[in-house]
Design a protein around this motif. Structure first.
Motif, PDB file in Angstrom:
ATOM      1  N   SER A   5       0.836  -1.204   0.000  1.00 21.94           N
ATOM      2  CA  SER A   5       0.000   0.000   0.000  1.00 21.94           C
ATOM      3  C   SER A   5       0.868   1.250   0.000  1.00 21.94           C
ATOM      4  O   SER A   5       0.603   2.215  -0.731  1.00 21.94           O
ATOM      5  N   ALA A   6       1.913   1.244   0.823  1.00 21.72           N
ATOM      6  CA  ALA A   6       2.798   2.403   0.907  1.00 21.72           C
ATOM      7  C   ALA A   6       3.501   2.651  -0.421  1.00 21.72           C
ATOM      8  O   ALA A   6       3.672   3.803  -0.852  1.00 21.72           O
TER       9      ALA A   6
ATOM     10  N   SER B 168       2.439   1.758  -3.464  1.00 20.82           N
ATOM     11  CA  SER B 168       1.509   2.088  -4.542  1.00 20.82           C
ATOM     12  C   SER B 168       0.723   3.366  -4.293  1.00 20.82           C
ATOM     13  O   SER B 168       0.183   3.966  -5.230  1.00 20.82           O
ATOM     14  N   GLY B 169       0.624   3.766  -3.027  1.00 15.24           N
ATOM     15  CA  GLY B 169      -0.205   4.918  -2.693  1.00 15.24           C
ATOM     16  C   GLY B 169      -1.683   4.598  -2.637  1.00 15.24           C
ATOM     17  O   GLY B 169      -2.515   5.505  -2.532  1.00 15.24           O
ATOM     18  N   ASN B 170      -2.031   3.305  -2.696  1.00 13.49           N
ATOM     19  CA  ASN B 170      -3.426   2.864  -2.630  1.00 13.49           C
ATOM     20  C   ASN B 170      -3.606   1.927  -1.440  1.00 13.49           C
ATOM     21  O   ASN B 170      -2.686   1.204  -1.068  1.00 13.49           O
TER      22      ASN B 170
END
Length: 204
Positions: free
Chosen positions: A131-132, A134-136
């Motif tokens: 998540s970190a 990819s920003g998602n």
């Protein structure tokens, strides 16, 4: 925020496989109908599958299911978790011991021998890291089998439950809820297609 999501297909009478499931018959007799939606060309089914797998930062499965998907009649390039939809997430297998060899060696397998809570913790760590990068927000998906998901629900390890309700009565097989700990749910979404009704609940 990374959530732990149990995700499984189920019949109208509550079974996640048909009768007599085994390594060469993973979904049991007649159980293939539970997953018609995942192979459907209908736009609604394709969109649902694509969106769900795109949010998968890590996937957990039990040893019996691993033996099916890694077996000679299991996953291949066209059939597998999100096949043709997304990149391949890391997989965490809850097992008493790691297998001597793995057929699907191109996938990222971690064999957790210290129990389901440890598998959830390890998968969450990988999903949060993804998540970190990819920003998602990416989730941990418990894809089964039924006993693994039931155990996770009973242990309070699950944030949300997604059921793909197939329009079929199997009569027998592997039930999802047997002697389950009483637990409440809050319905969050219902998506109906020609092959299934996709239901998502928050777990209280």
């Amino acid at each position: 925020m990374t959530r732990i999501i149990a995700d499984i297909s189920i019949s109208l009478d509550g079974f996640v496989t048909g009768p007599d499931p085994g390594p060469d018959n993973g979904l049991g007799t007649g159980g293939e109908a539970l997953h018609d939606w995942a192979f459907s060309d209908a736009p609604g089914d394709r969109r649902y599958l694509a969106e769900a797998t795109a949010r998968s930062g890590a996937v957990i499965l039990g040893r019996r299911l691993f033996d099916v998907v890694d077996g000679p009649r299991g996953w291949d390039d066209t059939r597998g978790y999100g096949a043709g939809e997304v990149g391949k997430p890391p997989f965490f297998v809850v097992t008493g011991s790691a297998p001597e060899s793995v057929r699907l060696a191109d996938l990222d397998w971690t064999f957790v021998t210290t129990g389901l809570p440890d598998a959830v913790a390890a998968a969450r760590e990988r999903a949060e890291a993804a998540s970190a990068r990819s920003g998602n927000d990416l989730d941990v998906v418990l894809m089964g089998g039924g006993a693994t998901i039931a155990s996770a629900l009973d242990a309070g390890l699950v944030d949300a439950l997604t059921l793909h309700l197939a329009p079929v009565v199997l009569g027998a097989g592997t039930p999802l809820f047997t002697g389950a700990v009483p637990r409440g749910f809050v319905q969050r979404s219902v998506t109906s297609t020609s092959t299934a009704t996709h239901l998502t609940y928050d777990v209280l």
